[in-house]
Each structure stands twice: as C-alpha cells, then as structure tokens.
Design a protein around this motif. Structure first.
Motif, PDB file in Angstrom:
ATOM      1  N   HIS A  70       0.819  -1.221   0.000  1.00 49.74           N
ATOM      2  CA  HIS A  70       0.000   0.000   0.000  1.00 49.74           C
ATOM      3  C   HIS A  70       0.848   1.264   0.000  1.00 49.74           C
ATOM      4  O   HIS A  70       0.581   2.187  -0.787  1.00 49.74           O
ATOM      5  N   CYS A 117      -3.499   1.016  -4.932  1.00 49.76           N
ATOM      6  CA  CYS A 117      -3.420   1.771  -3.674  1.00 49.76           C
ATOM      7  C   CYS A 117      -4.772   1.807  -2.969  1.00 49.76           C
ATOM      8  O   CYS A 117      -4.869   1.564  -1.764  1.00 49.76           O
ATOM      9  N   GLY A 121      -5.654  -0.183   0.429  1.00 49.46           N
ATOM     10  CA  GLY A 121      -6.105   0.658   1.544  1.00 49.46           C
ATOM     11  C   GLY A 121      -7.414   0.164   2.130  1.00 49.46           C
ATOM     12  O   GLY A 121      -7.607   0.177   3.354  1.00 49.46           O
ATOM     13  N   LEU A 139      -8.409   9.351   1.874  1.00 50.18           N
ATOM     14  CA  LEU A 139      -8.973   8.379   0.940  1.00 50.18           C
ATOM     15  C   LEU A 139      -9.725   9.073  -0.193  1.00 50.18           C
ATOM     16  O   LEU A 139      -9.603   8.696  -1.358  1.00 50.18           O
ATOM     17  N   HIS A 194      -7.293   8.319   8.929  1.00 45.76           N
ATOM     18  CA  HIS A 194      -6.022   7.854   8.386  1.00 45.76           C
ATOM     19  C   HIS A 194      -4.875   8.265   9.307  1.00 45.76           C
ATOM     20  O   HIS A 194      -4.806   9.403   9.768  1.00 45.76           O
TER      21      HIS A 194
END
Length: 262
Positions: A70, A117, A121, A139, A194
């Motif tokens: 990632h 990615c 994620g 995101l 995040h």
C-alpha cells in the motif's frame, strides 16, 4: 531578451536535446535494463522480507504487512501524477514532442497503481476501522486522483485531431496537480481516521528499522519498476509513431508516382 526569457530558452534547449526519436530510442535501450532488473530484484527482496520475515505490529498484528504494497503504491500514485503534470508543462510551454507521448503512457500505469493503492487501503481499513471505506480526507483525495487519471486517459483520446487531445489533456494534467498537496497534507489539515505519515523529511521515522528497511527497498523497487514500464511503453509508442510516419511517406511517394505515370 530578459533573464526569464533567457532561462526559458536555455531550459527548452536542454529538454529538446532528447526530442529526436532516434536519440531517445538509443538512450532508452541503454537505460531499460538498468531499470528493469534492479526493479525486479529490489521488489522481490523487499516483498519477501516484509511479508514473511519482518515483525508483526504490536497493535495491528499481521495486517500491517499490507503496508509493504500500500505505501509504495500510494507514493507512486502521487509521484506518477507529478510526472504527468511535468509532461503537461513541457507540452504547453516548450512544445516538447515526446512530452505528449510520455503523458499518454504514464496515464494508464498511474491509474493502475492508484487502483492498487485504493484496493490495498480498503483491505487494510477493514480490520483497522471495521469498514472497507470511509469518506476520509486522505482516501477521498486519492479517489479524486484516480478519477483525474481516468479523465486524462479519456480526454487525450477524445479528439480526432491528436494535437487537440494533447493540449486539452495537458491542461487537465496541470490543473489536477492541485490535488497532490491535498493528499499529502490532508491528515494535518483535517481530523481524519487515516494515520499520520510514518516517514517525513523533517522528523525521524516512527517505525522500527526492521520494518523500515524492507519498506524502503520495496518502495525503491516499485519506483524503478514504474519507470521501467513507462519507458518500455514510451519506446514502443515512439517506434510505432516512426513506423506510421514512414508508411505515410511511402504511400505519399506511391501516390505521386502513380499520378505522374497517369
């Protein structure tokens, strides 16, 4: 000519040194193995080290191993679009003949990396956040980046006249670059789920070296691999363009000779 114009002219001359297709193909042929083989070696080494031999995280457990795919793809998603924006600048300002072709080839590779990615994620987010997706600032901004890649791919092929598509896509490439600092600083600007960046330029890494080393190796390998794939695609595009030009010239000579004979 003022200083700014002089600098622009000198920079343009530097970029146009490798505008000649034959010179670029010779340089690309020499550079290709120096990107491809180290990319394979470093990627395999880093992935095996990270996925099978690095320690599990005390809090996230083995799910932290998704990081070794990632994080490099997240880095390349932004870096690839930065390269796309640079090509757009070269196209609009210096009319570099290879910049448009490079942008055409960067787009699909960057979009694929960004999709990986986002997918990794989501896989990481499920055990950590209890859901596959949240409209988190980081995101969401990466999702916008993915759509920018797709928009660039579609726009550059949307016109019958290629030059119009190149110009329109170059404008989108430059305008979309505003999303890059949003991606980078979203975790500082907003309260997000995040986690903050573990590696920064100004501070020491917040992860142990037993995790940092395989992550650094696989990131370097993925980066070289990205360059190798784009270079291979660009070399193929240049050769295809030269073949089409030669065929068109040959048809033109045949038409001329036929007309003279008539």
């Amino acid at each position: 000519m003022n200083a700014t114009q002089s600098l622009t002219a000198r920079t343009g001359n530097l970029f146009h040194r490798y505008a000649n297709p034959g010179r670029f193909l010779r340089l690309g042929a020499r550079l290709q193995p120096w990107l491809t083989w180290p990319a394979l070696l470093l990627s395999v080494t880093g992935l095996v080290w990270g996925l099978f031999f690095s320690p599990a995280d005390w809090q996230q457990g083995d799910s932290v191993r998704i990081m070794y795919v990632h994080v490099p793809t997240a880095w390349l998603a932004s870096s690839g679009y930065m390269a796309l924006a640079v090509c757009s600048l070269l196209s609009l300002v210096w009319r570099h003949p290879l910049a448009d072709l490079a942008a055409v080839e960067i787009g699909p590779v960057g979009a694929s990396i960004t999709a990986v990615c986002l997918a990794t994620g989501s896989l990481w987010g499920k055990p950590m956040w209890g859901t596959w997706w949240v409209w988190d600032a980081r995101l969401t901004s990466v999702l916008v980046l993915f759509f920018l890649y797709l928009g660039h791919i579609a726009l550059i092929r949307a016109f019958d006249e290629p030059q119009r598509g190149y110009r329109a896509a170059a404008i989108l490439g430059l305008a979309g670059a505003v999303d890059l600092p949003i991606i980078k600083f979203s975790v500082q600007w907003w309260n997000t789920l995040h986690q903050p960046d573990s590696i920064t330029v100004t501070g020491a890494p917040t992860m142990s070296t037993s995790m940092l080393w395989p992550l650094a190796i696989v990131t370097l390998g993925f980066t070289l691999g990205f360059g190798a794939i784009v270079l291979a695609r660009l070399r193929a595009a240049v050769m295809e363009s030269r073949i089409r030009t030669a065929l068109a010239a040959n048809r033109g000579r045949q038409d001329t000779s036929t007309g003279n004979a008539a």
